[in-house]
Design an enzyme around this catalytic site. Sequence first.
Site, PDB file in Angstrom:
ATOM      1  N   ARG A 103     -11.441  15.790   8.034  1.00  0.00           N
ATOM      2  CA  ARG A 103     -12.234  16.192   6.860  1.00  0.00           C
ATOM      3  C   ARG A 103     -13.647  16.574   7.294  1.00  0.00           C
ATOM      4  O   ARG A 103     -14.213  15.952   8.193  1.00  0.00           O
ATOM      5  CB  ARG A 103     -12.330  15.053   5.855  1.00  0.00           C
ATOM      6  CG  ARG A 103     -11.012  14.689   5.206  1.00  0.00           C
ATOM      7  CD  ARG A 103     -11.252  13.702   4.062  1.00  0.00           C
ATOM      8  NE  ARG A 103     -10.009  13.044   3.701  1.00  0.00           N
ATOM      9  CZ  ARG A 103      -9.859  11.725   3.652  1.00  0.00           C
ATOM     10  NH1 ARG A 103     -10.867  10.915   3.918  1.00  0.00           N
ATOM     11  NH2 ARG A 103      -8.702  11.206   3.311  1.00  0.00           N
ATOM     12  N   ASN A 143       0.876  -1.178   0.000  1.00  0.00           N
ATOM     13  CA  ASN A 143       0.000   0.000   0.000  1.00  0.00           C
ATOM     14  C   ASN A 143       0.911   1.225   0.000  1.00  0.00           C
ATOM     15  O   ASN A 143       1.467   1.600   1.026  1.00  0.00           O
ATOM     16  CB  ASN A 143      -0.891  -0.037   1.247  1.00  0.00           C
ATOM     17  CG  ASN A 143      -1.830   1.147   1.325  1.00  0.00           C
ATOM     18  OD1 ASN A 143      -1.786   2.052   0.478  1.00  0.00           O
ATOM     19  ND2 ASN A 143      -2.664   1.158   2.344  1.00  0.00           N
ATOM     20  N   ASN A 194      -9.699   6.894  10.623  1.00  0.00           N
ATOM     21  CA  ASN A 194      -9.290   8.279  10.358  1.00  0.00           C
ATOM     22  C   ASN A 194     -10.169   8.860   9.271  1.00  0.00           C
ATOM     23  O   ASN A 194     -10.696   9.949   9.392  1.00  0.00           O
ATOM     24  CB  ASN A 194      -7.834   8.312   9.920  1.00  0.00           C
ATOM     25  CG  ASN A 194      -6.909   8.416  11.100  1.00  0.00           C
ATOM     26  OD1 ASN A 194      -7.194   9.146  12.057  1.00  0.00           O
ATOM     27  ND2 ASN A 194      -5.818   7.682  11.058  1.00  0.00           N
ATOM     28  N   ARG A 202      -2.774  -2.068  -3.239  1.00  0.00           N
ATOM     29  CA  ARG A 202      -3.953  -1.248  -3.032  1.00  0.00           C
ATOM     30  C   ARG A 202      -3.850  -0.063  -3.991  1.00  0.00           C
ATOM     31  O   ARG A 202      -2.864   0.675  -3.969  1.00  0.00           O
ATOM     32  CB  ARG A 202      -3.986  -0.740  -1.593  1.00  0.00           C
ATOM     33  CG  ARG A 202      -5.133   0.194  -1.390  1.00  0.00           C
ATOM     34  CD  ARG A 202      -5.124   0.796  -0.024  1.00  0.00           C
ATOM     35  NE  ARG A 202      -6.289   1.653   0.110  1.00  0.00           N
ATOM     36  CZ  ARG A 202      -6.410   2.566   1.040  1.00  0.00           C
ATOM     37  NH1 ARG A 202      -5.459   2.735   1.929  1.00  0.00           N
ATOM     38  NH2 ARG A 202      -7.477   3.304   1.105  1.00  0.00           N
ATOM     39  N   HIS A 249     -12.839   3.164   0.282  1.00  0.00           N
ATOM     40  CA  HIS A 249     -12.856   2.115   1.332  1.00  0.00           C
ATOM     41  C   HIS A 249     -13.591   0.857   0.841  1.00  0.00           C
ATOM     42  O   HIS A 249     -14.082   0.070   1.647  1.00  0.00           O
ATOM     43  CB  HIS A 249     -13.585   2.586   2.615  1.00  0.00           C
ATOM     44  CG  HIS A 249     -12.878   3.639   3.394  1.00  0.00           C
ATOM     45  ND1 HIS A 249     -13.562   4.667   4.018  1.00  0.00           N
ATOM     46  CD2 HIS A 249     -11.574   3.828   3.680  1.00  0.00           C
ATOM     47  CE1 HIS A 249     -12.711   5.452   4.645  1.00  0.00           C
ATOM     48  NE2 HIS A 249     -11.487   4.963   4.456  1.00  0.00           N
ATOM     49  N   GLU A 256      -8.369  -5.245   5.297  1.00  0.00           N
ATOM     50  CA  GLU A 256      -8.179  -4.906   3.891  1.00  0.00           C
ATOM     51  C   GLU A 256      -6.993  -5.631   3.285  1.00  0.00           C
ATOM     52  O   GLU A 256      -7.042  -6.086   2.149  1.00  0.00           O
ATOM     53  CB  GLU A 256      -8.001  -3.381   3.757  1.00  0.00           C
ATOM     54  CG  GLU A 256      -9.284  -2.629   4.045  1.00  0.00           C
ATOM     55  CD  GLU A 256      -9.068  -1.166   4.371  1.00  0.00           C
ATOM     56  OE1 GLU A 256      -8.637  -0.869   5.505  1.00  0.00           O
ATOM     57  OE2 GLU A 256      -9.330  -0.325   3.521  1.00  0.00           O
TER      58      GLU A 256
HETATM   59  P1  ADP Z   1      -7.117   4.420   9.226  1.00  0.00           P
HETATM   60  O1  ADP Z   1      -8.381   4.982   8.684  1.00  0.00           O
HETATM   61  O2  ADP Z   1      -5.947   5.353   9.085  1.00  0.00           O
HETATM   62  O3  ADP Z   1      -6.831   2.998   8.802  1.00  0.00           O
HETATM   63  P2  ADP Z   1      -7.872   3.319  11.788  1.00  0.00           P
HETATM   64  O4  ADP Z   1      -8.953   2.477  11.227  1.00  0.00           O
HETATM   65  O5  ADP Z   1      -6.718   2.648  12.448  1.00  0.00           O
HETATM   66  O6  ADP Z   1      -7.329   4.396  10.788  1.00  0.00           O
HETATM   67  O7  ADP Z   1      -8.554   4.303  12.850  1.00  0.00           O
HETATM   68  C1  ADP Z   1      -7.796   5.251  13.550  1.00  0.00           C
HETATM   69  C2  ADP Z   1      -8.695   6.006  14.468  1.00  0.00           C
HETATM   70  O8  ADP Z   1      -9.395   5.102  15.325  1.00  0.00           O
HETATM   71  C3  ADP Z   1      -7.921   6.909  15.445  1.00  0.00           C
HETATM   72  O9  ADP Z   1      -7.690   8.166  14.906  1.00  0.00           O
HETATM   73  C4  ADP Z   1      -8.862   6.994  16.607  1.00  0.00           C
HETATM   74  O10 ADP Z   1      -9.712   8.107  16.409  1.00  0.00           O
HETATM   75  C5  ADP Z   1      -9.711   5.760  16.532  1.00  0.00           C
HETATM   76  N1  ADP Z   1      -9.509   4.841  17.670  1.00  0.00           N
HETATM   77  C6  ADP Z   1      -8.575   3.881  17.837  1.00  0.00           C
HETATM   78  N2  ADP Z   1      -8.738   3.254  19.024  1.00  0.00           N
HETATM   79  C7  ADP Z   1      -9.817   3.823  19.621  1.00  0.00           C
HETATM   80  C8  ADP Z   1     -10.510   3.637  20.858  1.00  0.00           C
HETATM   81  N3  ADP Z   1     -10.119   2.709  21.735  1.00  0.00           N
HETATM   82  N4  ADP Z   1     -11.577   4.419  21.102  1.00  0.00           N
HETATM   83  C9  ADP Z   1     -11.994   5.344  20.222  1.00  0.00           C
HETATM   84  N5  ADP Z   1     -11.390   5.562  19.037  1.00  0.00           N
HETATM   85  C10 ADP Z   1     -10.323   4.824  18.745  1.00  0.00           C
END
Ligand code: ADP
Length: 405
Positions: free
Chosen positions: A245, A6, A215, A92, A181, A390
């Site tokens: 965003r 990726n 994110n 990806r 996604h 993914e």
């Molecule tokens: P990406 O979209 O970059 O793959 P992820 O799916 O790993 O990101 O999600 C990241 C986000 O998940 C972090 O920015 C945070 O907001 C949220 N996150 C991770 N762990 C927790 C938690 N225990 N409680 C609430 N939010 C969480």
Amino acid sequence: MILVINCGSSSLKYELFTLSDECSVANGIAERVGVNGGTEAVLKHRCGGSSRETRTPMPDHAVALRQVLDALVGCECRALDSLDQIRAIGHRVVHGGERFSESVVIDDEVIAAIEAMCELAPLHNPANLVGIRACQQLLPRVPQVAVFDTAFHQTMPVHAYLYGLPYELYEKHGIRRYGFHGTSHRYVSGIASDMLLERGLPREEQKIVTCHLGNGCSMAAVKGGKCVDTTMGLTPLEGLLMGTRCGDLDPAVPLYLMDQLKMTNKQVDTIMNKESGLLGVSGVSNDMRDIQRTKAENPRSQAALDIFCYRVRKYIGAYAAAMGGVNAVVFTAGIGENDPPLVAQVMDGLEFLGLYLDPVRNAQPKPNSIGWDLATDDSPGRIYIIPTDEERTIARDAKQLVAAL
Ligand code: ADP
């Protein structure tokens, strides 16, 4: 072995899977590739429970890939004995436009098509191509597969993907809703479909809403296994509130910022993509954990959380209307998998759709599993948490397509 890549503009994420049962063997990320000539680059490699960080110059992605391959062959647990063990590479690729509705084996023609789509994803597709070319250079005999973020959403009907703009903009410039996604929505809706089938609901009758909350955040409406709508559009900016965003917005707002506040289009772009969302509203952080932690003392954190949950709830309602009902809502990604209070806030008030959350199941720690059902026993609709995967989905596509060569 199958290598999944990726590639971002200054990063290269990778994961290595076994060919037979798609078990993850090693993964990692090369960061700050090419930044300041690559002098600050770092490789974070994880394998067999141990992790290692190596600082080494990486002026471009070909050098980064070389470092990754060296790490896979040279690490203590020897993820690979030799590079010959790599039988397929899965990439990806962010934008497949209207051309790709499924994954494909990469050849010159596919590369040209991905290149042609760079206009639609100027930050992502060029980086993905760099990764593909680096692999061609270093592993010329290994077949490569492209797995597109947009592909799963290509089944959307015209009324879901067309904007209300002059039709020529769609015809001549491809301006329409694509969605992103897709690999995650495809994977989690597939698992949810298995779970509903086990409960006796045939696949063709299933109506599933998937919520990828990380994110970046997006949702999809999946009817009979096909995506019929999704919240992201021409770019990943549309739809839900995200880390940084803004999501849905009156399209006149950017014009107002430029005309009245004399901002440049670059400044507006930065505001909407990098300074909005949870961060912009709360003034605290783009991370949902910080928002939850500070909501009691900071009303702006509470507002950010409320907007976030309200939009997810609103789209669940919209998608129930679009599909004529909903049999399951799926939560996935960082926030979706780890934040029970947020799931409770989203689902609060959706009982009229037949979706009843069991507060005890929601709050319980989740043992390792492919997915959990948080709905009450007698709830007509199910509420699932399904950890997304993914990379494994990309590895599976690569394996399948390469086996058929
Ligand atoms: P990406 O979209 O970059 O793959 P992820 O799916 O790993 O990101 O999600 C990241 C986000 O998940 C972090 O920015 C945070 O907001 C949220 N996150 C991770 N762990 C927790 C938690 N225990 N409680 C609430 N939010 C969480």
